[in-house]
Design a protein around this motif. Structure first.
Motif, short mmCIF file in Angstrom:
data_model
loop_
_atom_site.label_atom_id
_atom_site.label_comp_id
_atom_site.label_asym_id
_atom_site.label_seq_id
_atom_site.Cartn_x
_atom_site.Cartn_y
_atom_site.Cartn_z
N ARG A 14 -75.02 2.93 45.68
CA ARG A 14 -76.19 3.88 46.18
C ARG A 14 -76.04 5.27 46.06
N ASN A 15 -75.19 5.84 45.14
CA ASN A 15 -74.72 7.12 44.75
C ASN A 15 -73.40 7.71 46.44
N LEU A 16 -72.88 6.51 46.94
CA LEU A 16 -72.64 6.89 47.92
C LEU A 16 -71.10 7.67 47.21
N ARG A 17 -70.08 8.84 47.81
CA ARG A 17 -68.81 9.37 47.95
C ARG A 17 -67.95 8.82 47.99
N LEU A 18 -67.20 7.96 47.57
CA LEU A 18 -65.45 7.18 47.67
C LEU A 18 -64.29 8.24 48.03
N TYR A 19 -63.38 7.70 48.16
CA TYR A 19 -62.04 8.67 48.46
C TYR A 19 -61.13 7.40 48.78
N ASP A 20 -60.04 7.64 48.06
CA ASP A 20 -59.29 7.27 48.02
C ASP A 20 -58.70 7.56 49.41
N GLN A 21 -57.27 7.29 49.25
CA GLN A 21 -56.17 7.74 50.81
C GLN A 21 -55.49 8.87 50.48
N ALA A 22 -54.76 9.21 49.14
CA ALA A 22 -54.67 10.73 48.86
C ALA A 22 -56.08 11.47 49.32
N ASP A 23 -56.95 11.06 49.09
CA ASP A 23 -57.88 12.13 49.13
C ASP A 23 -58.44 12.76 50.83
N LEU A 24 -58.18 11.58 51.30
CA LEU A 24 -58.50 11.14 52.91
C LEU A 24 -56.83 12.53 53.74
N GLU A 25 -55.80 11.90 53.03
CA GLU A 25 -54.89 12.99 53.89
C GLU A 25 -54.88 14.33 53.20
N HIS A 26 -55.21 14.41 51.82
CA HIS A 26 -55.54 15.81 51.58
C HIS A 26 -56.75 16.66 53.02
N VAL A 27 -57.79 15.95 53.05
CA VAL A 27 -58.68 16.81 53.70
C VAL A 27 -58.27 16.28 55.42
N ALA A 28 -57.22 15.77 56.33
CA ALA A 28 -56.34 15.56 56.84
C ALA A 28 -56.11 17.37 57.27
N LEU A 29 -55.16 17.59 56.07
CA LEU A 29 -54.00 19.01 55.44
C LEU A 29 -55.03 19.47 56.00
N VAL A 30 -56.16 19.45 55.19
CA VAL A 30 -57.60 20.65 55.12
C VAL A 30 -57.37 21.09 56.97
N ARG A 31 -58.07 19.90 57.24
CA ARG A 31 -58.36 20.43 58.74
C ARG A 31 -57.58 20.80 59.68
N ARG A 32 -55.51 20.34 59.67
CA ARG A 32 -54.68 20.35 60.62
C ARG A 32 -54.45 22.22 59.84
N LEU A 33 -54.46 22.20 58.62
CA LEU A 33 -54.36 24.28 58.73
C LEU A 33 -55.65 25.14 58.94
N LYS A 34 -56.44 24.63 58.77
CA LYS A 34 -57.98 25.25 59.46
C LYS A 34 -57.77 24.93 60.86
N ASN A 35 -57.80 24.15 61.54
CA ASN A 35 -56.77 23.90 63.46
C ASN A 35 -55.34 24.75 63.41
N GLY A 36 -55.24 25.41 62.77
CA GLY A 36 -54.06 25.82 62.33
C GLY A 36 -54.01 27.50 63.06
N GLY A 37 -55.35 27.97 62.27
CA GLY A 37 -55.60 29.44 62.22
C GLY A 37 -55.41 29.54 61.11
N PHE A 38 -55.23 28.99 59.69
CA PHE A 38 -55.18 29.34 58.31
C PHE A 38 -57.17 30.08 57.71
N SER A 39 -57.14 30.54 57.66
CA SER A 39 -58.58 31.09 56.47
C SER A 39 -58.29 29.91 55.28
N LEU A 40 -59.90 29.73 55.12
CA LEU A 40 -59.98 28.09 53.71
C LEU A 40 -59.46 29.49 52.24
N ASP A 41 -59.56 30.52 51.78
CA ASP A 41 -58.48 31.05 51.52
C ASP A 41 -57.06 30.80 51.16
#
Length: 71
Positions: A14-41
């Motif tokens: 059904r055209n749903l996005r698939l993510y592997d473990q590396a993708d999930l870990e990367h998103v988790a890192l991005v969330r930790r950095l965002k929660n730590g006060g880092f801007s998107l840049d």
């Protein structure tokens, strides 16, 4: 935007996005950095440096220390 976060975008049933473990870990890192006060840049800069390998750990530690000082 996900392509900017890294990983390759794959589609499944059904055209749903698939993510592997590396993708999930990367998103988790991005969330930790965002929660730590880092801007998107800053997150983009950090992840680009991180993708260059373990030899960039001192640079990444400096970025973290700078952010702690700013906060």
């Amino acid at each position: 935007m996900l392509s900017n976060l890294g990983g390759s975008l794959q589609r499944g049933v059904r055209n749903l996005r698939l993510y592997d473990q590396a993708d999930l870990e990367h998103v988790a890192l991005v969330r930790r950095l965002k929660n730590g006060g880092f801007s998107l840049d800053e997150i983009l800069e950090y992840t680009k440096i991180r993708d260059q390998g373990v030899e960039t750990i001192p640079t990444r530690l400096t970025l973290m220390a700078d952010k702690i000082t700013q906060l």
